[in-house]
Scaffold this motif. Structure first.
Motif, mmCIF file in Angstrom:
data_model
loop_
_atom_site.group_PDB
_atom_site.id
_atom_site.type_symbol
_atom_site.label_atom_id
_atom_site.label_comp_id
_atom_site.label_asym_id
_atom_site.label_seq_id
_atom_site.Cartn_x
_atom_site.Cartn_y
_atom_site.Cartn_z
ATOM 1 N N ALA A 29 19.555 -45.210 28.350
ATOM 2 C CA ALA A 29 18.179 -44.774 28.574
ATOM 3 C C ALA A 29 18.111 -43.245 28.545
ATOM 4 O O ALA A 29 19.105 -42.556 28.789
ATOM 5 C CB ALA A 29 17.678 -45.297 29.915
ATOM 6 N N ARG A 30 16.939 -42.741 28.264
ATOM 7 C CA ARG A 30 16.750 -41.286 28.221
ATOM 8 C C ARG A 30 17.143 -40.665 29.557
ATOM 9 O O ARG A 30 16.838 -41.202 30.610
ATOM 10 C CB ARG A 30 15.284 -40.963 27.915
ATOM 11 C CG ARG A 30 14.994 -39.470 27.762
ATOM 12 C CD ARG A 30 13.503 -39.243 27.605
ATOM 13 N NE ARG A 30 12.797 -39.504 28.849
ATOM 14 C CZ ARG A 30 12.585 -38.594 29.811
ATOM 15 N NH1 ARG A 30 13.039 -37.359 29.664
ATOM 16 N NH2 ARG A 30 11.920 -38.921 30.898
ATOM 17 N N TRP A 31 17.824 -39.531 29.506
ATOM 18 C CA TRP A 31 18.313 -38.842 30.705
ATOM 19 C C TRP A 31 17.703 -37.455 30.771
ATOM 20 O O TRP A 31 17.790 -36.673 29.820
ATOM 21 C CB TRP A 31 19.832 -38.733 30.658
ATOM 22 C CG TRP A 31 20.510 -38.456 31.967
ATOM 23 C CD1 TRP A 31 20.969 -39.386 32.845
ATOM 24 C CD2 TRP A 31 20.854 -37.185 32.530
ATOM 25 N NE1 TRP A 31 21.579 -38.780 33.926
ATOM 26 C CE2 TRP A 31 21.520 -37.417 33.761
ATOM 27 C CE3 TRP A 31 20.654 -35.860 32.129
ATOM 28 C CZ2 TRP A 31 21.990 -36.401 34.573
ATOM 29 C CZ3 TRP A 31 21.117 -34.835 32.950
ATOM 30 C CH2 TRP A 31 21.763 -35.113 34.157
ATOM 31 N N ALA A 32 17.068 -37.150 31.893
ATOM 32 C CA ALA A 32 16.506 -35.823 32.099
ATOM 33 C C ALA A 32 16.834 -35.371 33.517
ATOM 34 O O ALA A 32 16.621 -36.108 34.473
ATOM 35 C CB ALA A 32 14.992 -35.827 31.879
ATOM 36 N N HIS A 33 17.368 -34.179 33.633
ATOM 37 C CA HIS A 33 17.709 -33.629 34.948
ATOM 38 C C HIS A 33 16.452 -33.082 35.623
ATOM 39 O O HIS A 33 15.573 -32.521 34.965
ATOM 40 C CB HIS A 33 18.752 -32.520 34.784
ATOM 41 C CG HIS A 33 19.401 -32.108 36.059
ATOM 42 N ND1 HIS A 33 18.871 -31.155 36.901
ATOM 43 C CD2 HIS A 33 20.538 -32.544 36.655
ATOM 44 C CE1 HIS A 33 19.659 -31.012 37.960
ATOM 45 N NE2 HIS A 33 20.683 -31.843 37.828
ATOM 46 N N PRO A 34 16.357 -33.223 36.966
ATOM 47 C CA PRO A 34 15.154 -32.726 37.650
ATOM 48 C C PRO A 34 15.097 -31.218 37.797
ATOM 49 O O PRO A 34 14.198 -30.696 38.461
ATOM 50 C CB PRO A 34 15.239 -33.407 39.021
ATOM 51 C CG PRO A 34 16.685 -33.679 39.231
ATOM 52 C CD PRO A 34 17.231 -33.986 37.870
ATOM 53 N N ALA A 35 16.045 -30.500 37.211
ATOM 54 C CA ALA A 35 16.052 -29.029 37.209
ATOM 55 C C ALA A 35 16.479 -28.471 38.551
ATOM 56 O O ALA A 35 17.444 -28.954 39.132
ATOM 57 C CB ALA A 35 14.691 -28.489 36.763
ATOM 58 N N GLY A 36 15.746 -27.468 39.069
ATOM 59 C CA GLY A 36 16.231 -26.765 40.257
ATOM 60 C C GLY A 36 17.150 -25.639 39.822
ATOM 61 O O GLY A 36 16.856 -24.903 38.881
ATOM 62 N N ARG A 37 18.316 -25.530 40.469
ATOM 63 C CA ARG A 37 19.214 -24.410 40.169
ATOM 64 C C ARG A 37 20.141 -24.707 38.990
ATOM 65 O O ARG A 37 20.931 -23.858 38.593
ATOM 66 C CB ARG A 37 20.057 -24.070 41.398
ATOM 67 C CG ARG A 37 20.947 -25.208 41.883
ATOM 68 C CD ARG A 37 21.635 -24.827 43.185
ATOM 69 N NE ARG A 37 22.478 -25.896 43.710
ATOM 70 C CZ ARG A 37 23.747 -26.084 43.366
ATOM 71 N NH1 ARG A 37 24.316 -25.263 42.493
ATOM 72 N NH2 ARG A 37 24.453 -27.063 43.876
ATOM 73 N N TRP A 38 20.072 -25.898 38.422
ATOM 74 C CA TRP A 38 20.966 -26.271 37.340
ATOM 75 C C TRP A 38 20.370 -25.931 35.978
ATOM 76 O O TRP A 38 19.159 -26.035 35.786
ATOM 77 C CB TRP A 38 21.280 -27.766 37.388
ATOM 78 C CG TRP A 38 22.108 -28.160 38.561
ATOM 79 C CD1 TRP A 38 21.664 -28.534 39.796
ATOM 80 C CD2 TRP A 38 23.543 -28.223 38.617
ATOM 81 N NE1 TRP A 38 22.726 -28.837 40.613
ATOM 82 C CE2 TRP A 38 23.882 -28.660 39.917
ATOM 83 C CE3 TRP A 38 24.559 -27.975 37.700
ATOM 84 C CZ2 TRP A 38 25.204 -28.824 40.322
ATOM 85 C CZ3 TRP A 38 25.876 -28.146 38.085
ATOM 86 C CH2 TRP A 38 26.192 -28.560 39.379
ATOM 87 N N PRO A 39 21.207 -25.537 34.993
ATOM 88 C CA PRO A 39 20.711 -25.321 33.623
ATOM 89 C C PRO A 39 20.438 -26.669 32.954
ATOM 90 O O PRO A 39 21.355 -27.434 32.670
ATOM 91 C CB PRO A 39 21.869 -24.580 32.946
ATOM 92 C CG PRO A 39 23.100 -24.989 33.713
ATOM 93 C CD PRO A 39 22.647 -25.225 35.132
ATOM 94 N N VAL A 40 19.190 -26.970 32.713
ATOM 95 C CA VAL A 40 18.790 -28.312 32.337
ATOM 96 C C VAL A 40 19.274 -28.708 30.943
ATOM 97 O O VAL A 40 19.826 -29.795 30.747
ATOM 98 C CB VAL A 40 17.258 -28.451 32.421
ATOM 99 C CG1 VAL A 40 16.812 -29.798 31.874
ATOM 100 C CG2 VAL A 40 16.805 -28.289 33.864
#
Length: 315
Positions: A29-40
């Motif tokens: 399934a499509r994967w998307a990081h919720p961001a925050g301090r991480w480089p998305v």
């Protein structure tokens, strides 16, 4: 040389994607990081890489341990035909009810207790205890008759844990929970919010309280004759099942929890989830809590099942 290697990796990734296309649910399934301090952007590329996951299938099994607490099950009984398209070929819903036409979808949430490799021993106490949410259908492998849970989606509150599971664990299609996620069990109330933020994890919200006694009737009635039968069906599902169609064989991961179903506490309250509604329609949810029981979960990633052979439940 570097450019040649880059082209070769790109070609390998493209070739694997043809055999492992993006799906609505499950590991691809499509994967998307919720961001925050991480480089998305780089995280999304790593999590979506078919090449990394193909390599991860060859990594030897590692035993993980976690002392889990406050496990909240939110369940839905629905027409088994509605769930059948959600599971890959080779698996089928475990059917219940007088006509064997009902099936169960569960999303459960819990707090880990220092999740990490068993070989760390007491040093595991230095590791974090993230929140996790699992969305699963109870299935049977059609050819071998082996039962287990097929995970439509899973999510955890730590990015390194999510990436590790995404690459190494075939049966755990892990996403990342957002910072606002919470599970609070105190004062006779349960406040549950697995929140994806801007990521791809499924969202839900629940406000629940324990019932004084087990109910005599409820949304579980089309599937089982008594309330006690529903925890007995959902809780002991200690095997994750999935398939690798490109190899024509099932894959399993054993999860030894040792949770006694009779300890489940029925809950009442409100549950809101557009993600669940998309899966189960208007089916009414019902929930129960597994209080602390002094056991430690042992989760082990296991090798692929042999072609046509049933997994060994004791492995």
């Amino acid at each position: 040389m570097a450019s040649v290697a880059g082209v070769a990796l790109w070609a390998a990734e493209r070739a694997l994607r043809r055999g492992r296309p993006e799906a609505r649910y499950g590991r691809y399934a499509r994967w998307a990081h919720p961001a925050g301090r991480w480089p998305v952007a780089p995280l999304n590329r790593v999590a979506g890489s078919r090449l990394l996951r193909a390599r991860g299938e060859r990594v030897p099994s590692v035993a993980f341990v976690s002392g889990i607490t406050d496990v909240v099950h939110v369940n839905h009984v629905i027409d088994a035909r509605r769930l059948a398209p959600l599971v890959p070929a080779g698996l089928e819903p475990q059917c219940l009810g007088e006509r064997d036409d009902r099936a169960v979808l569960t999303f459960l949430s819990y707090r880990h207790g220092h999740l990490g490799p068993a070989r760390l021993g007491r040093w595991r106490r230095l590791l974090p205890s993230p929140l996790q949410s699992n969305w699963r259908v109870y299935v049977r492998h059609a050819r071998t008759g082996v039962d287990g849970a097929y995970f439509l989606s899973t999510a955890i509150g730590r990015t390194p844990h999510a990436l590790g599971a995404r690459i190494l664990a075939e049966g755990l299609p892990m996403h990342v929970l957002g910072r606002d996620s919470r599970l609070v069990v105190e004062g006779g109330r349960i406040d549950l919010l697995p929140d994806p933020g801007r990521g791809s994890a499924p969202a839900a919200e629940a406000s629940l309280v324990p019932l004084p006694e087990r109910p005599a009737d409820g949304p579980w009635r089309p599937a089982v004759a008594s309330y006690e039968e529903m925890p007995a069906h959902c809780v002991p599902q200690d095997r994750a099942l999935s398939v690798q169609p490109w190899r024509g064989r099932p894959v399993r991961q054993e999860i030894s929890l040792g949770i006694p179903p009779e300890r489940c506490v029925p809950l009442s309250g409100t549950v809101t989830s557009a993600a669940a509604r998309a899966l189960v329609g208007d089916a009414e949810p019902f929930a129960f809590l597994i209080p602390p029981y002094g056991s430690v979960s042992r989760r082990r990633r296991t090798p692929r099942c042999d072609r046509g052979a049933a997994p060994d439940p004791a492995a």
